[in-house]
Design a protein around this motif. Structure first.
Motif, PDB file in Angstrom:
ATOM      1  N   ILE A 125       4.262 107.570  42.515  1.00  0.00           N
ATOM      2  CA  ILE A 125       3.672 107.125  43.778  1.00  0.00           C
ATOM      3  C   ILE A 125       3.769 105.598  43.918  1.00  0.00           C
ATOM      4  O   ILE A 125       4.046 105.094  45.002  1.00  0.00           O
ATOM      5  CB  ILE A 125       2.206 107.618  43.898  1.00  0.00           C
ATOM      6  N   VAL A 126       3.591 104.871  42.820  1.00  0.00           N
ATOM      7  CA  VAL A 126       3.669 103.406  42.935  1.00  0.00           C
ATOM      8  C   VAL A 126       5.091 102.891  42.665  1.00  0.00           C
ATOM      9  O   VAL A 126       5.308 101.689  42.522  1.00  0.00           O
ATOM     10  CB  VAL A 126       2.631 102.671  42.040  1.00  0.00           C
TER      11      VAL A 126
ATOM     12  N   GLY B  23       3.966 106.627  55.471  1.00  0.00           N
ATOM     13  CA  GLY B  23       5.081 107.119  56.268  1.00  0.00           C
ATOM     14  C   GLY B  23       6.448 106.589  55.848  1.00  0.00           C
ATOM     15  O   GLY B  23       7.471 107.064  56.344  1.00  0.00           O
ATOM     16  N   GLN B  24       6.486 105.611  54.925  1.00  0.00           N
ATOM     17  CA  GLN B  24       7.790 105.049  54.511  1.00  0.00           C
ATOM     18  C   GLN B  24       8.181 105.576  53.133  1.00  0.00           C
ATOM     19  O   GLN B  24       7.328 105.719  52.260  1.00  0.00           O
ATOM     20  CB  GLN B  24       7.709 103.530  54.389  1.00  0.00           C
TER      21      GLN B  24
ATOM     22  N   PHE C  49       9.692 101.028  50.516  1.00  0.00           N
ATOM     23  CA  PHE C  49       8.349 100.531  50.842  1.00  0.00           C
ATOM     24  C   PHE C  49       8.178  99.114  50.281  1.00  0.00           C
ATOM     25  O   PHE C  49       8.531  98.856  49.131  1.00  0.00           O
ATOM     26  CB  PHE C  49       7.304 101.477  50.237  1.00  0.00           C
ATOM     27  N   ARG C  50       7.673  98.206  51.102  1.00  0.00           N
ATOM     28  CA  ARG C  50       7.495  96.819  50.644  1.00  0.00           C
ATOM     29  C   ARG C  50       6.052  96.312  50.800  1.00  0.00           C
ATOM     30  O   ARG C  50       5.737  95.233  50.320  1.00  0.00           O
ATOM     31  CB  ARG C  50       8.428  95.874  51.422  1.00  0.00           C
ATOM     32  N   ASP C  51       5.195  97.087  51.469  1.00  0.00           N
ATOM     33  CA  ASP C  51       3.833  96.593  51.756  1.00  0.00           C
ATOM     34  C   ASP C  51       2.889  96.883  50.597  1.00  0.00           C
ATOM     35  O   ASP C  51       1.835  97.513  50.771  1.00  0.00           O
ATOM     36  CB  ASP C  51       3.277  97.272  53.021  1.00  0.00           C
TER      37      ASP C  51
ATOM     38  N   LEU D 188      -2.367  89.351  43.405  1.00  0.00           N
ATOM     39  CA  LEU D 188      -1.785  88.774  44.619  1.00  0.00           C
ATOM     40  C   LEU D 188      -0.320  88.459  44.453  1.00  0.00           C
ATOM     41  O   LEU D 188       0.493  88.753  45.304  1.00  0.00           O
ATOM     42  CB  LEU D 188      -2.502  87.457  44.969  1.00  0.00           C
ATOM     43  N   TYR D 189       0.042  87.821  43.327  1.00  0.00           N
ATOM     44  CA  TYR D 189       1.431  87.393  43.237  1.00  0.00           C
ATOM     45  C   TYR D 189       2.321  88.361  42.487  1.00  0.00           C
ATOM     46  O   TYR D 189       3.507  88.110  42.328  1.00  0.00           O
ATOM     47  CB  TYR D 189       1.599  85.961  42.741  1.00  0.00           C
ATOM     48  N   GLY D 190       1.762  89.513  42.106  1.00  0.00           N
ATOM     49  CA  GLY D 190       2.606  90.506  41.464  1.00  0.00           C
ATOM     50  C   GLY D 190       3.786  90.921  42.326  1.00  0.00           C
ATOM     51  O   GLY D 190       4.868  91.165  41.831  1.00  0.00           O
ATOM     52  N   LYS D 191       3.539  90.999  43.629  1.00  0.00           N
ATOM     53  CA  LYS D 191       4.602  91.444  44.528  1.00  0.00           C
ATOM     54  C   LYS D 191       5.332  90.272  45.165  1.00  0.00           C
ATOM     55  O   LYS D 191       6.258  90.433  45.909  1.00  0.00           O
ATOM     56  CB  LYS D 191       4.026  92.321  45.632  1.00  0.00           C
ATOM     57  N   LYS D 192       4.831  89.050  44.894  1.00  0.00           N
ATOM     58  CA  LYS D 192       5.470  87.881  45.497  1.00  0.00           C
ATOM     59  C   LYS D 192       6.305  87.185  44.447  1.00  0.00           C
ATOM     60  O   LYS D 192       6.295  87.537  43.274  1.00  0.00           O
ATOM     61  CB  LYS D 192       4.392  86.911  45.986  1.00  0.00           C
TER      62      LYS D 192
END
Ligand SMILES: Nc1ncnc2c1ncn2[C@@H]1O[C@H](COP(=O)(O)OP(=O)(O)OP(=O)(O)O)[C@@H](O)[C@H]1O
Length: 273
Positions: A72-73, A87-88, A93-95, A124-128
């Protein structure tokens, strides 16, 4: 899965939905199978987590609970089938800031030399980009999450030096720092004493009932699952069982935004201190 019709609940984009509009599917699992080489773990699973559901996922050791959460992740790819988030397709998926993830406690290396504040900021910065400067807004979100979980006094301590209950609050703060719409918890209370566990469940029940958060939680605690979610699973697959509590009444749904809810969350956290 049957669509649930409702009216008036704010959508993920904050806009109220029109009367009769269907509840959004937050996680959609379509005919998913997973094998580790020859070992079949999950076969032809179909399931949807709808907006504001509280889903308890129960299963024997080795049933595939963590494997499913990892798919899922986006950490594992299904051998067959499709998973969608909001829905993506997971692959595109990027959000990720819409999802908070609290891993199994034993997935954490106690020798990891980070402070509590650094662990919460990493949400916060894990995805940035790791080299992106943390601005004032990000710092404030971190301070809010620390305050909400009543761990601001622990902010400069090494995470490995904290008790199990304190570490649990740090990982919850890390998951909440992005103000997520979906919170995924993988056996969040393993290795924690009974009183702290009870306080933790009161806390997440409060978040479910009064904030606009959808929950997917793996747990071995049948008492908690049965007392809050229900005694009959809505679906079974192998030894995996899904228990679901729908919470679609809009009247109790207050504020999603952590910055507006921190005082409330903090008051609930009092029980854990
Ligand atoms: N990397 C891997 N390679 C091969 N097999 C694996 C791997 N990870 C897990 N497995 C196997 O896949 C099955 C499902 O594992 P998973 O961790 O998803 O189960 P679980 O339901 O979360 O179990 P537990 O309750 O013990 O945490 C188990 O039999 C496990 O041994």
């Amino acid at each position: 899965m049957e669509a649930i019709v409702h009216s008036g609940i704010p959508a993920a984009d904050g806009q109220p939905k029109a009367a009769g509009e269907c509840h959004q599917s937050i996680v959609t699992i379509e005919d998913v199978s997973f094998h580790y080489e020859q070992k079949k773990v999950i076969e032809h699973l179909n399931f949807s987590v709808l907006e504001r559901d509280f889903v308890g996922l129960i299963g024997a050791n080795g049933a595939g609970k963590t494997t499913l959460l990892k798919m899922i992740v986006g950490l594992l790819k299904p051998s067959q089938g499709e998973i969608r988030l909001f829905g993506q397709k997971v692959g595109t998926f990027r959000d990720w800031e819409r999802i908070g993830y609290v891993p199994q406690k034993n997935a954490f290396n106690p020798l990891f030399p980070a402070t509590v504040r650094e662990v919460v900021l990493s949400g916060l910065y894990g995805k940035k980009n790791m080299f992106r400067r943390i601005g004032k807004t990000e710092q404030q979100k971190c301070e809010d999450a620390l305050y909400a979980m009543r761990i601001e006094d622990l902010a400069d301590r090494r995470i490995g030096q904290l008790s199990g209950g304190q570490q649990q609050r740090v990982f919850l703060a890390r998951a909440l720092v992005n103000n997520p719409e979906l919170l995924i918890l993988d056996e969040p209370t393993v290795g924690i004493d009974a009183e702290t566990q009870a306080g933790f469940f009161r806390m997440i029940r409060h978040m479910h009932q009064h904030h606009h958060i959808t929950f997917l939680m793996v747990s071995h605690d049948m008492d908690m699952v049965q007392s809050y979610i229900g005694s009959e699973p809505v679906q079974k697959s192998g030894t995996l069982s899904f228990y679901v509590k729908h919470t679609h009444a809009p009247e109790n749904c207050e504020e999603t935004n952590l910055t507006h809810s921190i005082q409330q969350l903090r008051e609930q956290m009092e029980v854990l201190v």
